[in-house]
Write a protein that holds these residues in place. Sequence first.
Motif, PDB file in Angstrom:
ATOM      1  N   LEU A 245       0.849  -1.188   0.000  1.00 47.75           N
ATOM      2  CA  LEU A 245       0.000   0.000   0.000  1.00 47.75           C
ATOM      3  C   LEU A 245       0.888   1.242   0.000  1.00 47.75           C
ATOM      4  O   LEU A 245       1.730   1.410   0.880  1.00 47.75           O
ATOM      5  CB  LEU A 245      -0.888  -0.002   1.247  1.00 47.75           C
ATOM      6  N   ALA A 246       0.722   2.122  -0.994  1.00 47.67           N
ATOM      7  CA  ALA A 246       1.602   3.290  -1.078  1.00 47.67           C
ATOM      8  C   ALA A 246       0.914   4.452  -1.777  1.00 47.67           C
ATOM      9  O   ALA A 246       0.147   4.258  -2.718  1.00 47.67           O
ATOM     10  CB  ALA A 246       2.894   2.936  -1.813  1.00 47.67           C
ATOM     11  N   GLY A 247       1.230   5.649  -1.298  1.00 53.14           N
ATOM     12  CA  GLY A 247       0.821   6.888  -1.943  1.00 53.14           C
ATOM     13  C   GLY A 247       2.030   7.785  -2.075  1.00 53.14           C
ATOM     14  O   GLY A 247       2.133   8.806  -1.403  1.00 53.14           O
ATOM     15  N   GLU A 292      -7.383 -14.033   2.420  1.00 53.77           N
ATOM     16  CA  GLU A 292      -6.215 -14.708   1.848  1.00 53.77           C
ATOM     17  C   GLU A 292      -5.042 -14.774   2.833  1.00 53.77           C
ATOM     18  O   GLU A 292      -3.939 -15.176   2.440  1.00 53.77           O
ATOM     19  CB  GLU A 292      -5.772 -13.984   0.573  1.00 53.77           C
ATOM     20  N   ASN A 293      -5.289 -14.403   4.097  1.00 55.54           N
ATOM     21  CA  ASN A 293      -4.256 -14.460   5.129  1.00 55.54           C
ATOM     22  C   ASN A 293      -3.016 -13.640   4.721  1.00 55.54           C
ATOM     23  O   ASN A 293      -1.882 -14.131   4.727  1.00 55.54           O
ATOM     24  CB  ASN A 293      -3.854 -15.915   5.411  1.00 55.54           C
ATOM     25  N   LEU A 294      -3.252 -12.393   4.390  1.00 58.79           N
ATOM     26  CA  LEU A 294      -2.189 -11.497   3.954  1.00 58.79           C
ATOM     27  C   LEU A 294      -1.941 -10.411   4.999  1.00 58.79           C
ATOM     28  O   LEU A 294      -2.799 -10.123   5.826  1.00 58.79           O
ATOM     29  CB  LEU A 294      -2.564 -10.827   2.633  1.00 58.79           C
ATOM     30  N   SER A 295      -0.780  -9.820   4.918  1.00 60.71           N
ATOM     31  CA  SER A 295      -0.478  -8.606   5.676  1.00 60.71           C
ATOM     32  C   SER A 295      -0.584  -7.409   4.735  1.00 60.71           C
ATOM     33  O   SER A 295      -0.623  -7.567   3.513  1.00 60.71           O
ATOM     34  CB  SER A 295       0.931  -8.675   6.266  1.00 60.71           C
ATOM     35  N   ILE A 296      -0.625  -6.223   5.313  1.00 57.26           N
ATOM     36  CA  ILE A 296      -0.546  -4.982   4.538  1.00 57.26           C
ATOM     37  C   ILE A 296       0.734  -4.270   4.935  1.00 57.26           C
ATOM     38  O   ILE A 296       1.003  -4.088   6.121  1.00 57.26           O
ATOM     39  CB  ILE A 296      -1.761  -4.071   4.801  1.00 57.26           C
ATOM     40  N   VAL A 297       1.533  -3.894   3.936  1.00 59.46           N
ATOM     41  CA  VAL A 297       2.789  -3.188   4.208  1.00 59.46           C
ATOM     42  C   VAL A 297       2.776  -1.878   3.442  1.00 59.46           C
ATOM     43  O   VAL A 297       2.486  -1.850   2.246  1.00 59.46           O
ATOM     44  CB  VAL A 297       4.017  -4.022   3.803  1.00 59.46           C
ATOM     45  N   VAL A 319      -6.104  -6.573  10.643  1.00 63.81           N
ATOM     46  CA  VAL A 319      -5.091  -7.414   9.991  1.00 63.81           C
ATOM     47  C   VAL A 319      -3.701  -6.899  10.353  1.00 63.81           C
ATOM     48  O   VAL A 319      -3.544  -5.735  10.749  1.00 63.81           O
ATOM     49  CB  VAL A 319      -5.263  -7.409   8.453  1.00 63.81           C
ATOM     50  N   PRO A 320      -2.657  -7.730  10.240  1.00 67.58           N
ATOM     51  CA  PRO A 320      -1.297  -7.262  10.527  1.00 67.58           C
ATOM     52  C   PRO A 320      -0.872  -6.199   9.516  1.00 67.58           C
ATOM     53  O   PRO A 320      -0.904  -6.428   8.302  1.00 67.58           O
ATOM     54  CB  PRO A 320      -0.438  -8.530  10.379  1.00 67.58           C
ATOM     55  N   CYS A 321      -0.485  -5.026  10.014  1.00 71.75           N
ATOM     56  CA  CYS A 321      -0.076  -3.913   9.150  1.00 71.75           C
ATOM     57  C   CYS A 321       1.320  -3.441   9.556  1.00 71.75           C
ATOM     58  O   CYS A 321       1.611  -3.297  10.741  1.00 71.75           O
ATOM     59  CB  CYS A 321      -1.066  -2.754   9.250  1.00 71.75           C
ATOM     60  N   PHE A 322       2.142  -3.179   8.566  1.00 69.95           N
ATOM     61  CA  PHE A 322       3.533  -2.806   8.788  1.00 69.95           C
ATOM     62  C   PHE A 322       3.897  -1.599   7.938  1.00 69.95           C
ATOM     63  O   PHE A 322       3.262  -1.332   6.923  1.00 69.95           O
ATOM     64  CB  PHE A 322       4.476  -3.959   8.392  1.00 69.95           C
ATOM     65  N   TYR A 323       4.939  -0.883   8.368  1.00 76.53           N
ATOM     66  CA  TYR A 323       5.577   0.073   7.461  1.00 76.53           C
ATOM     67  C   TYR A 323       7.042  -0.327   7.314  1.00 76.53           C
ATOM     68  O   TYR A 323       7.624  -0.986   8.187  1.00 76.53           O
ATOM     69  CB  TYR A 323       5.437   1.519   7.945  1.00 76.53           C
ATOM     70  N   LEU A 324       7.622   0.066   6.186  1.00 79.70           N
ATOM     71  CA  LEU A 324       8.996  -0.323   5.875  1.00 79.70           C
ATOM     72  C   LEU A 324       9.904   0.902   5.937  1.00 79.70           C
ATOM     73  O   LEU A 324       9.846   1.763   5.057  1.00 79.70           O
ATOM     74  CB  LEU A 324       9.075  -0.950   4.480  1.00 79.70           C
TER      75      LEU A 324
END
Length: 349
Positions: A245-247, A292-297, A319-324
Motif C-alpha cells: 500500500l503506497a501513496g 487470503e491471510n495477507l499482511s498490509i505493508v 489485519v497485521p499492518c507494517f511500514y517499511l
Amino acid sequence: MTNVLNILLSPAALIYSAVIFVRNRLFDLGVFHSHKAAIPVVSVGNISMGGTGKTPLVDFVIKYYSRKGLTPAILSRGYKRSTKGVTMVSDGRQVFLGSREAGDECAMLAHNNPETIVVVAEKRKEGADFIAEHFAGNLPDVLVLDDGFQHRQLDRDLDIVVINSAAPFFNDRLIPAGRLREPRKNLDRADLLVLSKVTDPFKTAHLAEKLSLTGKPMVTTSVRPGEPVQFAGPGNVVPERAIALAGIGQPEGFIASLKQCGINVVSQALFPDHADFPLVSIKALVERSIDENLSIVTTEKDYFRLQANQPTLETMSRVPCFYLPVEIDIIEGRKVLEQMLDQTVSQNL
C-alpha cells in the motif's frame, strides 16, 4: 494518448519555461536578491517531480551533523499540510505537530530526529528568520533546507540536487507536459549531484557519465530497507505475503525493497503521491487480507499520514499492518559528500 496529451500541454510548458527563465535570470542579475541566513544553509532538492529520494538524504545529513556533535535544523515547505505560514513542528525537545499539520515528510523527519528543530514555511526566508529569532540565544549550527533548489529567495552554502536513477530526466519535458521543474541546464547552479536509488551501478554507468559532463562532483546512493515495523493488527506476525500500500511518487522502489526483504507482494494498492487513502479502498484491502491471510505493508511516509486518520487505522487493525523504513547507502562518493558537508559549517565553528 500520452503523446497527444504532451502536445496539448506543450503551450503551457512553454509559458512555464519562460517564467522559470525570467525568474532565474533576475536572480542571476541581482534584480531579485537571495537572503543570507544567520547560519550556514545546506539545500537538498531536485529538478524533477516526486520520488527522487530527497527525504532519506535529508535524514542522512541531519544524522551526520548530529553524530559530529552539531545542532542541525530542518526548514521545509511542509507539502500538503493543513497549516499556513511559518509553523514550528518541533523545537528539538518536543514534536508538536503530526502529518496533517506539518506534511508527511516533515512529521517523519521530526519523529525520527527528536532533537532536531523542524520548521515549515512556504517562504523559506521567513522560516529562516523565524529560527534565527526564536532560537537567538542558542542558534543551531546548520540549516538543512528540504526541497530547496527552486527556492532562491534564501541563499545557500551548499546546493545538493538529487536525481532518481530509476527515472532519469534526460528525455523528459517541463511540467505540465513532463515532470521537469526546471530545464536540465539549470543543474549549473548545483554544487553536488546525488544519483539516488541505484540498484546496479553498471546499468546506471551511462547516467553517471552523462551527469559527469556537468563538471559537478557526484555521489551515487542506493536504498537500504530496514526491518518491517508493525503498527496495527494481531502481533507476532511476519509479513511473508502482503499487499503493498503506497501513496508516493515513483513507488517502484518501494515494491523492489519489499521483495528485497523477502516479502511476496501478492497485490499492489498504489495511489497518487500524498493521497489520503479512501476508507472504502482500505476496507476492501482488509477484507482481502483476511480472506487470503495477507499482511498490509506501507511506506514509512504513508504510515505517518495514516496516523492522522483514526477511522482508517481502526479498520486496518483487523489485519497485521507494517511500514517499511529505509535509509540510504552511499555506493560511491562518501568522502566527497562528507567533505562538502564539513566545509559548509567549518567557517562558523
